[in-house]
Design an enzyme around this catalytic site. Structure first.
Site, short mmCIF file in Angstrom:
data_model
loop_
_atom_site.label_atom_id
_atom_site.label_comp_id
_atom_site.label_asym_id
_atom_site.label_seq_id
_atom_site.Cartn_x
_atom_site.Cartn_y
_atom_site.Cartn_z
N LYS A 1 0.82 -1.22 0.00
CA LYS A 1 0.00 0.00 0.00
C LYS A 1 0.85 1.26 0.00
O LYS A 1 2.04 1.23 0.32
CB LYS A 1 -0.97 -0.03 1.19
CG LYS A 1 -2.13 -0.99 0.90
CD LYS A 1 -3.27 -0.88 1.88
CE LYS A 1 -4.37 -1.85 1.41
NZ LYS A 1 -5.42 -2.04 2.41
N ARG B 1 -3.48 -10.05 4.99
CA ARG B 1 -3.88 -10.09 3.58
C ARG B 1 -2.72 -9.54 2.76
O ARG B 1 -2.39 -8.36 2.87
CB ARG B 1 -5.14 -9.24 3.39
CG ARG B 1 -5.67 -9.21 1.96
CD ARG B 1 -6.91 -8.32 1.88
NE ARG B 1 -7.41 -8.23 0.53
CZ ARG B 1 -6.92 -7.41 -0.39
NH1 ARG B 1 -5.91 -6.61 -0.11
NH2 ARG B 1 -7.43 -7.40 -1.61
C1 7PJ Z 1 -8.14 -4.47 1.75
C2 7PJ Z 1 -9.17 -5.30 1.30
C3 7PJ Z 1 -7.84 -4.43 3.15
C4 7PJ Z 1 -9.61 -6.04 3.44
C5 7PJ Z 1 -8.31 -4.24 -0.36
C6 7PJ Z 1 -5.35 -3.24 -1.78
C7 7PJ Z 1 -6.67 -2.60 -1.95
N1 7PJ Z 1 -9.89 -6.09 2.14
N2 7PJ Z 1 -9.27 -5.14 -0.03
N3 7PJ Z 1 -8.62 -5.23 3.94
N4 7PJ Z 1 -7.61 -3.83 0.69
N5 7PJ Z 1 -10.32 -6.79 4.29
O1 7PJ Z 1 -5.18 -4.45 -1.73
O2 7PJ Z 1 -4.38 -2.45 -1.73
O3 7PJ Z 1 -6.99 -3.70 3.65
S1 7PJ Z 1 -8.07 -3.71 -2.00
#
Ligand code: 7PJ
Length: 287
Positions: A228, A263
Site C-alpha cells: 500500500k 492479507r
Molecule cells: C483491503 C481489502 C484491506 C480487506 C483491499 C489493496 C486494496 N480487504 N481489499 N482489507 N484492501 N479486508 O489491496 O491495496 O486492507 S483492496
C-alpha cells in the site's frame, strides 16, 4: 518507548486468547486495473497458476476480488463482477483444498460466490450496501467487516478523525450491532481497520502503532498493508514493485500487535516472516 518485554507479553495475551497462529491470506485480483499486478491474472489459467503458487508458499486463504477499491477507482457493474469472480472461485474450489474469500460489497456477488464455494465474505463496506446484511444472514460463512471513511472514489481527499482508534471502534460497534440485529452471529465476524481507506499516512502509522487496542472486541483482526501507499511513502516514495520488504515488515508488526490474518500479495516472504515470529512467540510462551 515501548518496553520490549511488555510488548511480547501483550502479544502473548492476545495469542492465548485466540489460541491459533497467524493466517496468511493471498490476494488474487481479477481486475483489469488492479494497481499492483496490473490485472495480470485475467486469464483463468494464469489465475489458477498464481493460486497454486500462493498455496505452495503457504497461503491459508485465497482472497478473490473483481472490483478494484484503490483510491479513485470507479465501480464495476454487478454482472461484470459476477463474471469475473464466480468462475474462478468455482475453479479454485474444484482444483485446490483451500478456503476462498470473496472481496466484494455487492450482495448478489456475495451470494453467487458462496454458492460457488467461497468460505468467507470480505467486505470493504462492512455490509453497508443495501441487501448485504440480509444476504449474509442467510449464509453461515465468516464475514470480514472493514472500516472505510468515505467512498473509494473520493476517500483520500480529506480524511478526518477525532481519534482514529476510537472512531473506528465506534464504527465496529455499530456494525456488529447491525449484524446481530440482522441475525448474523457475532462469532462469524472478523474486524479490519482498513489501512489506506480514507486515511492519511499519519493516520495509518498511528493505527498500526495502536492496533492492539482492537483486541477488546474479542474478534479476529484482519490487516491489509501489503504494497500500500503508506509503505511507499515511508520508504521515500518507493513504487509498488519496491515495497516487498516494507510490506513484510509492516505485516510482522501488525501480527505482533494482534492481527490474526494478514492479507498479502507476497505470500512466501510473509509466511517465512510469520514462521520466525511464531517460533519466538512460542518460546516466550514456554519460558
Ligand atoms: C483491503 C481489502 C484491506 C480487506 C483491499 C489493496 C486494496 N480487504 N481489499 N482489507 N484492501 N479486508 O489491496 O491495496 O486492507 S483492496
Amino acid at each position: 518507548m515501548l518496553n520490549p518485554r511488555l510488548f511480547f507479553w501483550q502479544r502473548k495475551m492476545v495469542w492465548q486468547a485466540n489460541k491459533s497462529s497467524i493466517q496468511v491470506m493471498g490476494i488474487l485480483n481479477i481486475t483489469p486495473d488492479s494497481f499492483s499486478d496490473g490485472g495480470r491474472f485475467q486469464g483463468s489459467e494464469a489465475a489458477l497458476r498464481h493460486v497454486e503458487q500462493m498455496l505452495a508458499e503457504g497461503a491459508d486463504i485465497v482472497d478473490v476480488g473483481g472490483e478494484s477499491t484503490r483510491p479513485g477507482s470507479e465501480q464495476v457493474p454487478v454482472q461484470a463482477e459476477l463474471e469475473r469472480v464466480v468462475p474462478i472461485i468455482a475453479a479454485i474450489r474444484e482444483r485446490f483444498d483451500t478456503v476462498v474469500s470473496v472481496d466484494t460489497s455487492k450482495p448478489e456477488v456475495m451470494l453467487a460466490a458462496v454458492e460457488a464455494g467461497a468460505g468467507l465474505v470480505n467486505d470493504v463496506c462492512a455490509l453497508r450496501e443495501p441487501g448485504a446484511l440480509e444476504i449474509c444472514a442467510r449464509m453461515s460463512v465468516p464475514i470480514c467487516l472493514m472500516h472505510m471513511q468515505g467512498q473509494p472514489r473520493t476517500m483520500q481527499r480529506a480524511p478526518h478523525y477525532e481519534d482514529i482508534v476510537g472512531d473506528i471502534s465506534c464504527f465496529f460497534s455499530e456494525r456488529i450491532v447491525a449484524c446481530e440485529q440482522a441475525g448474523i452471529a457475532r462469532d462469524r465476524l472478523i474486524l479490519d481497520p482498513g489501512f489506506g481507506f480514507g486515511k492519511t499516512l499519519q493516520h495509518n502509522v498511528n493505527l498500526l502503532s495502536r492496533l492492539d487496542e482492537f483486541s477488546v472486541f474479542g474478534l479476529p483482526i484482519l490487516v491489509g498493508v501489503s504494497r500500500k501507499s503508506m509503505i511507499g511513502a515511508l520508504l521515500g516514495g518507493r513504487p509498488v514493485d519496491g515495497r516487498l520488504h516494507g510490506s513484510v515488515a509492516a505485516g510482522v508488526i501488525a501480527a505482533m500487535k494482534g492481527a490474526n490474518i494478514l492479507r498479502v500479495h507476497d505470500v512466501g516472504a510473509t509466511v517465512d516472516a510469520v514462521k520466525l515470529m511464531n517460533a519466538v512467540m512460542n518460546e516466550e510462551q514456554r519460558g
